[in-house]
Scaffold this motif. Sequence first.
Motif, short mmCIF file in Angstrom:
data_model
loop_
_atom_site.label_atom_id
_atom_site.label_comp_id
_atom_site.label_asym_id
_atom_site.label_seq_id
_atom_site.Cartn_x
_atom_site.Cartn_y
_atom_site.Cartn_z
N TRP A 95 0.81 -1.22 0.00
CA TRP A 95 0.00 0.00 0.00
C TRP A 95 0.85 1.28 0.00
O TRP A 95 0.32 2.36 0.27
CB TRP A 95 -0.92 0.02 1.22
CG TRP A 95 -1.91 -1.11 1.23
CD1 TRP A 95 -1.85 -2.23 1.99
CD2 TRP A 95 -3.08 -1.22 0.41
NE1 TRP A 95 -2.93 -3.06 1.71
CE2 TRP A 95 -3.70 -2.46 0.75
CE3 TRP A 95 -3.67 -0.41 -0.54
CZ2 TRP A 95 -4.88 -2.89 0.14
CZ3 TRP A 95 -4.85 -0.83 -1.15
CH2 TRP A 95 -5.44 -2.06 -0.81
N LYS A 96 2.12 1.19 -0.35
CA LYS A 96 2.99 2.35 -0.26
C LYS A 96 2.60 3.46 -1.25
O LYS A 96 2.90 4.63 -1.02
CB LYS A 96 4.45 1.94 -0.48
CG LYS A 96 4.75 1.40 -1.88
CD LYS A 96 6.22 1.01 -2.01
CE LYS A 96 6.52 0.47 -3.42
NZ LYS A 96 7.95 0.11 -3.55
N ASP A 97 1.93 3.10 -2.34
CA ASP A 97 1.54 4.09 -3.35
C ASP A 97 0.04 4.35 -3.33
O ASP A 97 -0.52 4.84 -4.32
CB ASP A 97 1.96 3.60 -4.74
CG ASP A 97 3.47 3.45 -4.88
OD1 ASP A 97 4.20 4.30 -4.32
OD2 ASP A 97 3.92 2.49 -5.51
N ALA A 98 -0.62 4.04 -2.23
CA ALA A 98 -2.07 4.24 -2.14
C ALA A 98 -2.42 5.72 -2.27
O ALA A 98 -1.73 6.58 -1.71
CB ALA A 98 -2.60 3.70 -0.82
N ASP A 99 -3.51 6.03 -3.01
CA ASP A 99 -3.92 7.42 -3.16
C ASP A 99 -4.78 7.85 -1.96
O ASP A 99 -5.10 7.06 -1.08
CB ASP A 99 -4.66 7.63 -4.47
CG ASP A 99 -5.90 6.73 -4.60
OD1 ASP A 99 -6.47 6.34 -3.56
OD2 ASP A 99 -6.29 6.42 -5.74
N THR A 100 -5.16 9.11 -1.95
CA THR A 100 -5.89 9.67 -0.81
C THR A 100 -7.22 8.97 -0.59
O THR A 100 -7.62 8.70 0.55
CB THR A 100 -6.13 11.17 -1.03
OG1 THR A 100 -4.88 11.83 -1.19
CG2 THR A 100 -6.88 11.77 0.14
N GLU A 101 -7.93 8.64 -1.66
CA GLU A 101 -9.23 8.00 -1.52
C GLU A 101 -9.11 6.64 -0.83
O GLU A 101 -9.91 6.31 0.08
CB GLU A 101 -9.87 7.82 -2.90
CG GLU A 101 -11.27 7.21 -2.86
CD GLU A 101 -11.88 7.05 -4.23
OE1 GLU A 101 -13.00 6.51 -4.32
OE2 GLU A 101 -11.25 7.46 -5.23
N ILE A 102 -8.11 5.87 -1.22
CA ILE A 102 -7.91 4.56 -0.60
C ILE A 102 -7.50 4.73 0.86
O ILE A 102 -7.97 4.00 1.74
CB ILE A 102 -6.83 3.76 -1.37
CG1 ILE A 102 -7.37 3.35 -2.74
CG2 ILE A 102 -6.39 2.54 -0.58
CD1 ILE A 102 -6.35 2.66 -3.61
N LEU A 103 -6.64 5.71 1.15
CA LEU A 103 -6.20 5.93 2.52
C LEU A 103 -7.36 6.35 3.42
O LEU A 103 -7.44 5.94 4.58
CB LEU A 103 -5.09 6.98 2.56
CG LEU A 103 -3.73 6.53 2.01
CD1 LEU A 103 -2.77 7.71 1.91
CD2 LEU A 103 -3.12 5.43 2.87
N VAL A 104 -8.27 7.16 2.88
CA VAL A 104 -9.43 7.57 3.67
C VAL A 104 -10.31 6.37 4.00
O VAL A 104 -10.75 6.19 5.14
CB VAL A 104 -10.25 8.64 2.92
CG1 VAL A 104 -11.58 8.87 3.61
CG2 VAL A 104 -9.46 9.94 2.84
N LYS A 105 -10.54 5.50 3.03
CA LYS A 105 -11.34 4.30 3.26
C LYS A 105 -10.65 3.37 4.26
O LYS A 105 -11.30 2.81 5.16
CB LYS A 105 -11.59 3.56 1.94
CG LYS A 105 -12.53 4.30 0.99
CD LYS A 105 -12.73 3.51 -0.30
CE LYS A 105 -13.66 4.23 -1.24
NZ LYS A 105 -13.83 3.48 -2.52
#
Length: 292
Positions: A109-119
Amino acid sequence: MEWFNLSDSVNQLALVGAILILALTIFIAGSYIRKMKNSKAEGELTSEDWDGIKEFKNDIPVGWGLVYLVLIIWALWYWFVGYPLNSYSQIGEYNQEVKAYNAKFEEQWKDADTEILVKMGQNLFLVQCSQCHGITTEGINGVAANLLDWGREEGIILTMKIGSKGLDYPLGEMPPINQLSPEVANDEESQKAIAAYIMAEISDVKKTKYPDLVQRGKDLYIATCSACHGEDGKGMGGLAPDLSKYGTITFVAEVLEKGKKGHIGNMPSFKNQMLTDIQKEALGYFIYSDKN
């Protein structure tokens, strides 16, 4: 009988050990029984005398002394050399498995975007944090921090009103501001101005709901808060909280790592392996997102 399967080397060793222990027990017990039958009252007596009754001087048997010495040496070796460095540990195995999994998780998950991090943060919050802060993040009627205000101007104003404790900084707990500067920032408008200045000029957030109050807030901040937090707000080298982190993802991660004392008890530290760095970051994204 399966439990008496002598083709198993473990069962063979157990049987041999049991036979040796039984034989040794019979031999020692027999020797003591014979000694009790044939022993005579002879030997050196102590100097104490209780109504004509004395007792023999009984030195510790050589065998016992040797056993004690061997056990002491073995215990020291076991605790300081053998066990921690060379022996198997279930806890150690578990920690290694968790460490390996966390490394794999971080890589995935090192390149996860903001939407994924919020979820991700929302899911983590429901599992780890909602028991105290509530599923709406409002703090269950004041028993825990209201995360709708936390990291925002409202959180600063509340902290000035009731003080802050539980992060264990060297300068100690922060008392309510009316105890620190009762003649300077005791009214709502002054506290709002200080909060505006911190959010707009000191915090890395660099924006505030009250831009018209920033200049007044700067003067009040220097007169009250700078004594502990420093004029730049960075906590004077770790003596007090670094307000430049306030309202940022880094601020959330720091509180998660330190833990905090609250009204319903102590918030545990999520340092070590309880949450990965990405999970702490994800919780920060969720707390400051529109979904919160």
